[in-house]
Design a protein around this motif. Structure first.
Motif, PDB file in Angstrom:
ATOM      1  N   SER A   8      44.549  23.974  40.544  1.00 18.46           N
ATOM      2  CA  SER A   8      43.262  24.168  40.053  1.00 18.46           C
ATOM      3  C   SER A   8      42.374  23.033  40.235  1.00 18.46           C
ATOM      4  N   GLN A  49      43.673  29.932  38.132  1.00 17.24           N
ATOM      5  CA  GLN A  49      43.230  30.895  36.891  1.00 17.24           C
ATOM      6  C   GLN A  49      44.318  32.334  37.271  1.00 17.24           C
ATOM      7  N   GLN A  66      47.627  32.634  35.892  1.00 20.30           N
ATOM      8  CA  GLN A  66      47.772  32.726  34.528  1.00 20.30           C
ATOM      9  C   GLN A  66      48.469  33.927  33.915  1.00 20.30           C
ATOM     10  N   GLN A  93      34.095  30.676  38.517  1.00 15.37           N
ATOM     11  CA  GLN A  93      35.366  31.491  38.762  1.00 15.37           C
ATOM     12  C   GLN A  93      34.939  32.675  39.547  1.00 15.37           C
ATOM     13  N   THR A 107      38.066  34.906  41.241  1.00 17.11           N
ATOM     14  CA  THR A 107      39.134  35.356  40.443  1.00 17.11           C
ATOM     15  C   THR A 107      39.270  36.811  40.455  1.00 17.11           C
ATOM     16  N   GLN A 120      45.727  28.030  30.366  1.00 15.37           N
ATOM     17  CA  GLN A 120      44.254  27.842  30.310  1.00 15.37           C
ATOM     18  C   GLN A 120      44.156  26.499  30.204  1.00 15.37           C
ATOM     19  N   VAL A 172      44.171  24.889  33.434  1.00 15.19           N
ATOM     20  CA  VAL A 172      43.062  25.164  34.678  1.00 15.19           C
ATOM     21  C   VAL A 172      41.909  24.326  34.243  1.00 15.19           C
ATOM     22  N   HIS A 189      35.253  29.102  32.698  1.00 20.14           N
ATOM     23  CA  HIS A 189      36.498  29.189  32.120  1.00 20.14           C
ATOM     24  C   HIS A 189      36.716  28.827  30.745  1.00 20.14           C
TER      25      HIS A 189
END
Length: 415
Positions: free
Chosen positions: A98, A106, A109, A218, A221, A259, A262, A386
């Motif tokens: 990250s 992410q 995850q 992000q 993602t 989480q 990240v 995030h």
């Protein structure tokens, strides 16, 4: 997004799935190799991270290299041929990746969280089948959250029994990783209102993934919409996820610690960028009488404070990882609560240092750091986006209620 060199803005466009890898993924041997491989992947994905963010380029090659590296199977149990590294190591891997590109960090995850859930709730036959897929390099995406529900844990997506398979109908959003996945775990309710993971083929008939993710952070993602219109899922791929929260298990803490990592990675990258910019590009303040911005005592103090808080977040992340290990090995009300509390504490610090470091970057680096050519705003945008997952005001409440009143945290994926 950019495909084949052509820049295309996010739109409600259905996207076909990618083919599965033709070569089997590498299998990591131990914790030390996992860390070493993570550093190698980070070096590979870091150079293009700013451009991928700016132009919303899909990280297809980067994700293939990442999942083929063996890092997507590091929590598969040893008895099934996996490395089963410590969750402290797993969190460090996500932090390292990250720091290079938090969108790619992410995306991992939900895959790793589902692997953990399969360990907790599936029988041996299903574990052998699904862990075998993961060890070969198959990527799980996710179709968990729903945009219009009153609370995050409220689901309208349902499935009906159809003999050797079930049929799933619903609509999902925030579906990180689904677009570039091979299999898509869908949280769907049975007729009793219990939540299962219905793991569908990415190209299953009726399963449509739309690239409509428009958040300012992000950005790659690819966390857009998944439409489920009568999707068939074989019973072999129907995982009773609800069982992971009927009794104390580490499942929620595992989703959470990823989480944490990240955000720690985002903070780490921002502090590194601050130091690099101040050393090489910033000018000393006019009243300082100094030749170098890096000799400014106020800047030195601020960088010291950021570094200290980053190290504190990393230390709590490590503590939380080992607490998760204990809860996985011996799940009980006490060990699970300890893992949840340690992870909540780490989540608080990782959130706060990510936001502070990405904001402080511009104050310490100076006005020229805001120029578009440096792409430094991506760190703040990523942190701000995030860290909206699982708000820390509720983490403070969990920690305080446990310390003051002995109340254990609730059992769900956000705790």
């Amino acid at each position: 997004m950019t495909i084949a060199g052509q820049k295309i803005e996010p739109a409600a466009v259905a996207v076909p799935g990618l083919p599965r890898p033709t070569a089997h993924a590498h299998v990591i041997r131990d914790d030390a190799e996992a860390i070493a491989v993570a550093h190698g992947i980070a070096e590979r994905i870091r150079p293009g991270a700013a451009r991928r963010d700016a132009e919303r380029i899909w990280p297809i090659e980067e994700l293939d290299a990442y999942s083929q590296s063996g890092l997507w199977s590091i929590n598969v149990p040893k008895v099934f041929g996996g490395p089963e590294v410590s969750y402290a190591t797993l969190a460090k891997v996500i932090e390292i990746v990250s720091a290079a590109d938090p969108s790619i960090g992410q995306i991992t995850q939900n895959h790793l969280g589902v692997v953990a859930a399969i360990r907790t709730v599936s029988d041996e036959v299903q574990q052998r089948l699904l862990f075998g897929e993961v060890l070969r390099g198959t990527r799980f995406g996710n179709a968990f959250s729903e945009f219009g529900s009153k609370r995050a844990a409220d689901f309208e997506t349902r499935f009906v029994d159809a003999g050797d398979h079930v049929i799933v109908t619903g609509r999902k959003f925030y579906s990180s990783g689904a677009l570039l996945a091979h299999l898509v775990p869908i949280v769907a309710l049975d007729e009793e209102g219990r939540a299962w993971y219905a793991i569908a083929d990415r190209n299953a008939e009726g399963l449509t993934v739309i690239d409509d993710w428009s958040a300012f952070g992000q950005r790659t993602t690819l966390s857009g919409t998944v439409i489920l219109d009568g999707v068939k899922v074989p019973r072999t791929h129907l995982v009773p996820g609800y069982k992971g929260y009927e009794v104390p298990t580490a499942d929620g803490a595992i989703f959470q610690i990823i989480q944490v990592a990240v955000d720690t990675g985002i903070a780490r990258a921002a502090i590194e960028e601050t130091i690099d910019f101040v050393r090489g590009k910033s000018r000393p303040w006019v009243d300082s009488g100094l030749e170098r911005a890096s000799d400014d005592p106020y800047t030195i103090q601020a960088v010291g404070a950021l570094t200290l808080r980053l190290h504190a977040a990393q230390a709590l992340q490590d503590v939380a990882g080992h607490a998760v290990d204990r809860a996985v090995a011996n799940p009980s009300a006490e060990t699970v609560a300890q893992a949840q509390i340690a992870t909540a504490e780490a989540k608080i610090l990782s959130t706060e240092i990510a936001i502070e470091a990405t904001n402080k970057l511009f104050e310490l680096a100076g006005t020229r750091s805001t120029l578009a050519e440096h792409h430094l705003d991506r760190h703040w945008r990523n942190a701000r986006t995030h860290t909206l997952h699982d708000p820390v005001r509720w983490k403070y409440a969990i920690v305080g209620n446990h310390a003051l009143n002995g109340v254990n945290p609730p059992l769900h994926a956000w705790s």
